[in-house]
Scaffold this motif. Structure first.
Motif, PDB file in Angstrom:
ATOM      1  N   ALA A  25       0.839  -1.211   0.000  1.00  0.00           N
ATOM      2  CA  ALA A  25       0.000   0.000   0.000  1.00  0.00           C
ATOM      3  C   ALA A  25       0.865   1.248   0.000  1.00  0.00           C
ATOM      4  N   ARG A  26       0.315   2.342  -0.576  1.00  0.00           N
ATOM      5  CA  ARG A  26       0.993   3.637  -0.538  1.00  0.00           C
ATOM      6  C   ARG A  26       0.022   4.676  -0.020  1.00  0.00           C
ATOM      7  N   LEU A  27       0.561   5.629   0.742  1.00  0.00           N
ATOM      8  CA  LEU A  27      -0.255   6.747   1.213  1.00  0.00           C
ATOM      9  C   LEU A  27      -0.407   7.768   0.106  1.00  0.00           C
ATOM     10  N   LEU A  28      -1.570   8.380   0.014  1.00  0.00           N
ATOM     11  CA  LEU A  28      -1.822   9.448  -0.950  1.00  0.00           C
ATOM     12  C   LEU A  28      -2.118  10.735  -0.174  1.00  0.00           C
ATOM     13  N   ALA A  29      -1.327  11.783  -0.440  1.00  0.00           N
ATOM     14  CA  ALA A  29      -1.578  13.091   0.187  1.00  0.00           C
ATOM     15  C   ALA A  29      -2.107  14.016  -0.908  1.00  0.00           C
ATOM     16  N   GLY A  30      -1.299  14.985  -1.367  1.00  0.00           N
ATOM     17  CA  GLY A  30      -1.742  15.867  -2.446  1.00  0.00           C
ATOM     18  C   GLY A  30      -1.697  15.197  -3.808  1.00  0.00           C
ATOM     19  N   GLY A  31      -0.915  14.133  -3.917  1.00  0.00           N
ATOM     20  CA  GLY A  31      -0.821  13.370  -5.167  1.00  0.00           C
ATOM     21  C   GLY A  31       0.073  14.000  -6.226  1.00  0.00           C
ATOM     22  N   HIS A  32       0.709  15.110  -5.909  1.00  0.00           N
ATOM     23  CA  HIS A  32       1.475  15.809  -6.936  1.00  0.00           C
ATOM     24  C   HIS A  32       2.743  15.077  -7.353  1.00  0.00           C
ATOM     25  N   THR A  33       3.245  14.221  -6.497  1.00  0.00           N
ATOM     26  CA  THR A  33       4.377  13.375  -6.865  1.00  0.00           C
ATOM     27  C   THR A  33       3.899  11.960  -7.149  1.00  0.00           C
ATOM     28  N   LEU A  34       3.008  11.464  -6.297  1.00  0.00           N
ATOM     29  CA  LEU A  34       2.612  10.062  -6.406  1.00  0.00           C
ATOM     30  C   LEU A  34       1.829   9.779  -7.696  1.00  0.00           C
ATOM     31  N   LEU A  35       0.909  10.663  -8.078  1.00  0.00           N
ATOM     32  CA  LEU A  35       0.094  10.366  -9.270  1.00  0.00           C
ATOM     33  C   LEU A  35       0.935  10.326 -10.559  1.00  0.00           C
ATOM     34  N   THR A  75      -1.756  22.114   3.288  1.00  0.00           N
ATOM     35  CA  THR A  75      -1.179  22.428   1.972  1.00  0.00           C
ATOM     36  C   THR A  75      -0.190  23.587   2.079  1.00  0.00           C
ATOM     37  N   HIS A  76       0.620  23.710   1.037  1.00  0.00           N
ATOM     38  CA  HIS A  76       1.595  24.808   0.995  1.00  0.00           C
ATOM     39  C   HIS A  76       0.863  26.151   1.028  1.00  0.00           C
ATOM     40  N   ALA A  77      -0.291  26.248   0.345  1.00  0.00           N
ATOM     41  CA  ALA A  77      -1.048  27.509   0.329  1.00  0.00           C
ATOM     42  C   ALA A  77      -1.547  27.855   1.730  1.00  0.00           C
ATOM     43  N   ILE A  99       6.724  27.875  -3.397  1.00  0.00           N
ATOM     44  CA  ILE A  99       6.751  26.506  -3.922  1.00  0.00           C
ATOM     45  C   ILE A  99       5.897  26.455  -5.189  1.00  0.00           C
ATOM     46  N   GLY A 100       6.455  25.924  -6.256  1.00  0.00           N
ATOM     47  CA  GLY A 100       5.704  25.647  -7.486  1.00  0.00           C
ATOM     48  C   GLY A 100       4.809  26.791  -7.944  1.00  0.00           C
ATOM     49  N   ASP A 101       3.620  26.411  -8.414  1.00  0.00           N
ATOM     50  CA  ASP A 101       2.626  27.398  -8.844  1.00  0.00           C
ATOM     51  C   ASP A 101       1.371  27.236  -7.977  1.00  0.00           C
ATOM     52  N   GLY A 108      -0.325  20.225  -2.944  1.00  0.00           N
ATOM     53  CA  GLY A 108       0.842  19.643  -2.270  1.00  0.00           C
ATOM     54  C   GLY A 108       0.800  19.896  -0.770  1.00  0.00           C
ATOM     55  N   THR A 109       1.288  18.938   0.006  1.00  0.00           N
ATOM     56  CA  THR A 109       1.235  19.027   1.465  1.00  0.00           C
ATOM     57  C   THR A 109       2.633  18.946   2.064  1.00  0.00           C
ATOM     58  N   ILE A 110       2.751  19.452   3.278  1.00  0.00           N
ATOM     59  CA  ILE A 110       4.058  19.400   3.954  1.00  0.00           C
ATOM     60  C   ILE A 110       4.452  17.950   4.242  1.00  0.00           C
ATOM     61  N   ALA A 121      13.401  19.779  -3.100  1.00  0.00           N
ATOM     62  CA  ALA A 121      12.219  20.296  -2.395  1.00  0.00           C
ATOM     63  C   ALA A 121      12.634  21.351  -1.375  1.00  0.00           C
ATOM     64  N   ASP A 122      11.729  22.285  -1.101  1.00  0.00           N
ATOM     65  CA  ASP A 122      12.036  23.377  -0.178  1.00  0.00           C
ATOM     66  C   ASP A 122      11.920  22.977   1.297  1.00  0.00           C
ATOM     67  N   TYR A 123      10.855  22.248   1.653  1.00  0.00           N
ATOM     68  CA  TYR A 123      10.596  22.002   3.074  1.00  0.00           C
ATOM     69  C   TYR A 123      11.735  21.318   3.843  1.00  0.00           C
ATOM     70  N   ILE A 160       3.165   6.842   9.406  1.00  0.00           N
ATOM     71  CA  ILE A 160       2.479   8.005   8.829  1.00  0.00           C
ATOM     72  C   ILE A 160       2.915   9.266   9.566  1.00  0.00           C
ATOM     73  N   ILE A 161       3.374  10.251   8.817  1.00  0.00           N
ATOM     74  CA  ILE A 161       3.674  11.549   9.431  1.00  0.00           C
ATOM     75  C   ILE A 161       2.345  12.169   9.830  1.00  0.00           C
ATOM     76  N   THR A 162       2.265  12.622  11.081  1.00  0.00           N
ATOM     77  CA  THR A 162       1.027  13.265  11.529  1.00  0.00           C
ATOM     78  C   THR A 162       1.185  14.783  11.581  1.00  0.00           C
ATOM     79  N   SER A 182       9.795  24.851 -12.949  1.00  0.00           N
ATOM     80  CA  SER A 182       9.035  24.168 -11.888  1.00  0.00           C
ATOM     81  C   SER A 182       9.014  24.936 -10.579  1.00  0.00           C
ATOM     82  N   ARG A 183       9.968  25.799 -10.366  1.00  0.00           N
ATOM     83  CA  ARG A 183      10.222  26.533  -9.107  1.00  0.00           C
ATOM     84  C   ARG A 183      10.883  25.658  -8.045  1.00  0.00           C
ATOM     85  N   TYR A 184      11.136  24.378  -8.344  1.00  0.00           N
ATOM     86  CA  TYR A 184      11.946  23.569  -7.419  1.00  0.00           C
ATOM     87  C   TYR A 184      13.270  24.290  -7.194  1.00  0.00           C
ATOM     88  N   ALA A 185      13.925  24.006  -6.058  1.00  0.00           N
ATOM     89  CA  ALA A 185      15.162  24.711  -5.719  1.00  0.00           C
ATOM     90  C   ALA A 185      16.355  24.153  -6.492  1.00  0.00           C
TER      91      ALA A 185
HETATM   92  C1  LIG Z   1       4.942  21.132 -11.291  1.00  0.00           C
HETATM   93  C2  LIG Z   1       5.400  20.923  -9.879  1.00  0.00           C
HETATM   94  C3  LIG Z   1       6.191  21.899  -9.283  1.00  0.00           C
HETATM   95  C4  LIG Z   1       6.658  21.730  -7.983  1.00  0.00           C
HETATM   96  N1  LIG Z   1       7.459  22.692  -7.432  1.00  0.00           N
HETATM   97  C5  LIG Z   1       7.919  22.515  -6.167  1.00  0.00           C
HETATM   98  C6  LIG Z   1       8.765  23.506  -5.559  1.00  0.00           C
HETATM   99  O1  LIG Z   1       9.052  24.581  -6.100  1.00  0.00           O
HETATM  100  N2  LIG Z   1       9.235  23.249  -4.297  1.00  0.00           N
HETATM  101  C7  LIG Z   1       8.905  22.101  -3.619  1.00  0.00           C
HETATM  102  O2  LIG Z   1       9.353  21.932  -2.488  1.00  0.00           O
HETATM  103  N3  LIG Z   1       8.093  21.175  -4.158  1.00  0.00           N
HETATM  104  C8  LIG Z   1       7.599  21.360  -5.412  1.00  0.00           C
HETATM  105  N4  LIG Z   1       6.756  20.425  -5.942  1.00  0.00           N
HETATM  106  C9  LIG Z   1       6.357  19.243  -5.102  1.00  0.00           C
HETATM  107  C10 LIG Z   1       4.993  19.463  -4.430  1.00  0.00           C
HETATM  108  O3  LIG Z   1       5.032  20.661  -3.753  1.00  0.00           O
HETATM  109  C11 LIG Z   1       4.592  18.400  -3.365  1.00  0.00           C
HETATM  110  O4  LIG Z   1       5.101  18.776  -2.133  1.00  0.00           O
HETATM  111  C12 LIG Z   1       5.107  17.070  -3.581  1.00  0.00           C
HETATM  112  O5  LIG Z   1       4.665  16.672  -4.866  1.00  0.00           O
HETATM  113  C13 LIG Z   1       4.645  15.998  -2.559  1.00  0.00           C
HETATM  114  O6  LIG Z   1       3.521  16.362  -1.802  1.00  0.00           O
HETATM  115  P1  LIG Z   1       2.096  15.702  -2.022  1.00  0.00           P
HETATM  116  O7  LIG Z   1       1.243  16.182  -0.909  1.00  0.00           O
HETATM  117  O8  LIG Z   1       1.642  15.968  -3.416  1.00  0.00           O
HETATM  118  O9  LIG Z   1       2.413  14.145  -1.780  1.00  0.00           O
HETATM  119  P2  LIG Z   1       2.009  12.824  -2.614  1.00  0.00           P
HETATM  120  O10 LIG Z   1       2.432  12.942  -4.023  1.00  0.00           O
HETATM  121  O11 LIG Z   1       0.595  12.455  -2.354  1.00  0.00           O
HETATM  122  O12 LIG Z   1       2.940  11.778  -1.851  1.00  0.00           O
HETATM  123  C14 LIG Z   1       4.348  11.813  -1.986  1.00  0.00           C
HETATM  124  C15 LIG Z   1       4.967  10.662  -1.178  1.00  0.00           C
HETATM  125  O13 LIG Z   1       4.841  10.892   0.214  1.00  0.00           O
HETATM  126  C16 LIG Z   1       4.115   9.823   0.850  1.00  0.00           C
HETATM  127  N5  LIG Z   1       3.297  10.463   1.882  1.00  0.00           N
HETATM  128  C17 LIG Z   1       2.378  11.439   1.686  1.00  0.00           C
HETATM  129  N6  LIG Z   1       1.882  11.851   2.862  1.00  0.00           N
HETATM  130  C18 LIG Z   1       2.495  11.123   3.823  1.00  0.00           C
HETATM  131  C19 LIG Z   1       2.406  11.096   5.244  1.00  0.00           C
HETATM  132  N7  LIG Z   1       1.591  11.927   5.936  1.00  0.00           N
HETATM  133  N8  LIG Z   1       3.184  10.226   5.924  1.00  0.00           N
HETATM  134  C20 LIG Z   1       4.029   9.409   5.260  1.00  0.00           C
HETATM  135  N9  LIG Z   1       4.164   9.376   3.913  1.00  0.00           N
HETATM  136  C21 LIG Z   1       3.403  10.237   3.207  1.00  0.00           C
HETATM  137  C22 LIG Z   1       3.330   9.169  -0.276  1.00  0.00           C
HETATM  138  O14 LIG Z   1       3.046   7.822   0.003  1.00  0.00           O
HETATM  139  C23 LIG Z   1       4.301   9.312  -1.446  1.00  0.00           C
HETATM  140  O15 LIG Z   1       5.276   8.308  -1.400  1.00  0.00           O
HETATM  141  C24 LIG Z   1       6.292  20.564  -7.249  1.00  0.00           C
HETATM  142  C25 LIG Z   1       5.459  19.599  -7.830  1.00  0.00           C
HETATM  143  C26 LIG Z   1       5.020  19.767  -9.129  1.00  0.00           C
HETATM  144  C27 LIG Z   1       4.125  18.722  -9.737  1.00  0.00           C
END
Ligand SMILES: Cc1cc2nc3c(=O)[nH]c(=O)nc-3n(C[C@H](O)[C@H](O)[C@H](O)COP(=O)(O)OP(=O)(O)OC[C@H]3O[C@@H](n4cnc5c(N)ncnc54)[C@H](O)[C@@H]3O)c2cc1C
Length: 264
Positions: A25-35, A75-77, A99-101, A108-110, A121-123, A160-162, A182-185
């Motif tokens: 199983a995988r955790l889904l938060a904002g999905g911006h990386t996982l999806l 979320t970052h916002a 972070i990003g746009d 996206g979540t912390i 990543a910034d955080y 799970i990070i709380t 992308s605005r990544y660092a």
């Molecule tokens: C176009 C684009 C630009 C971006 N620019 C930046 C940027 O400038 N700076 C920056 O820092 N980031 C940037 N990001 C990354 C974005 O900000 C998200 O932080 C990042 O994608 C992961 O957060 P998420 O909530 O989407 O996590 P997800 O994609 O849902 O999950 C990521 C991973 O973390 C795991 N996970 C999620 N939540 C938990 C939890 N609570 N406990 C344990 N594991 C967990 C998941 O299982 C997965 O493996 C960018 C992303 C995109 C798509």
């Protein structure tokens, strides 16, 4: 084709039991990386455990006047716009705001960001520079022990990070040189003085966030950009890719550190 079972638990305990009961199983938060990872077939989990319905993970508050608490699903916002964050550590709100746009900041979540530990990543710079503590369903992990390598952390598979807890710094500043798309660092530096301790944390430059002890020593005696102007950063072990060479990143670390001090 996608072949996973989707779950949306209402509590952390339920999420943990779903993680433990599935084969992969995988955790889904904002999905911006996982999806995108799923779409590219780089991960094919048996189950997706969506944390989006767990209200206790999405909150910001100051606990007994001593720690700023940011829930993992915040979320970052929300961090960027929070009055509590702006009052406690404006540098953290500034970091989240860049972070990003807007779409990334609203999804996206912390927790997702630090669990993923992308080298750009910034955080991670905030967590290490501000000496935060990462809380999970099992334990508390100090910032220096949490990030263990490129896309690697101290988290176990069923952990799970709380929330993330930040002490109040006396001074803190963050500066980054962003990738213009992308605005990544390319390089980001958080500097902070907290209770007499000085920290300088660098993201983007290496495989994972790292500290700069000689910069910390120089700033401990004189927290000014002038104090680090004669220090050099070696390029050995730094990232080199289509965005920037290791030598350029080494140069940027010092420039960003000076800007971060000036911004504090
Ligand atoms: C176009 C684009 C630009 C971006 N620019 C930046 C940027 O400038 N700076 C920056 O820092 N980031 C940037 N990001 C990354 C974005 O900000 C998200 O932080 C990042 O994608 C992961 O957060 P998420 O909530 O989407 O996590 P997800 O994609 O849902 O999950 C990521 C991973 O973390 C795991 N996970 C999620 N939540 C938990 C939890 N609570 N406990 C344990 N594991 C967990 C998941 O299982 C997965 O493996 C960018 C992303 C995109 C798509």
């Amino acid at each position: 084709m996608y072949a996973f079972d989707y779950h949306r638990p209402g509590s952390v305990a339920e999420a943990v039991s779903l993680l433990q009961g599935a084969s992969d199983a995988r955790l889904l938060a904002g999905g911006h990386t996982l999806l995108p990872t799923l779409k590219q077939r780089l991960a094919q989990p048996s189950d997706l455990v969506d944390l989006g319905a767990i209200a206790e993970l999405r909150r910001i508050f100051v606990d007994r006047g001593s720690q700023l608490v940011v829930g993992a699903m915040t979320t970052h916002a929300e961090v960027a716009g929070s009055e509590e964050v702006r009052a406690w550590v404006p540098a953290l709100a500034h970091l989240a705001e860049h972070i990003g746009d807007a779409q990334v900041r609203n999804r996206g979540t912390i927790g997702g960001s630090i669990a993923n530990n992308d080298p750009a990543a910034d955080y991670p710079a905030a967590v290490v520079g501000l000496n935060a503590t990462v809380h999970t369903n099992k334990r508390e992990i100090g910032a220096d022990a949490f990030f263990t390598g490129m896309f690697e952390t101290a988290l176990a598979d069923d952990e799970i990070i709380t929330e993330v807890r930040f002490p109040k710094p006396d001074k803190a500043g963050y500066a980054k040189f962003p990738n213009p798309a992308s605005r990544y660092a390319i390089v980001g530096v958080m500097v902070a003085q907290t209770g007499g301790q000085t920290r300088v944390a660098v993201t983007g430059a290496g495989p994972s966030v790292f500290r700069l002890p000689d910069f910390e020593q120089a700033l401990a005696g004189n927290f000014s950009a002038d104090a680090i102007k004669d220090l050099e950063v070696g390029s050995d072990g730094l990232n080199s890719d289509i965005h920037a060479s290791a030598e350029y990143r080494a140069h940027l670390v010092k420039v960003m550190a000076k800007r971060a001090v000036a911004a504090s």
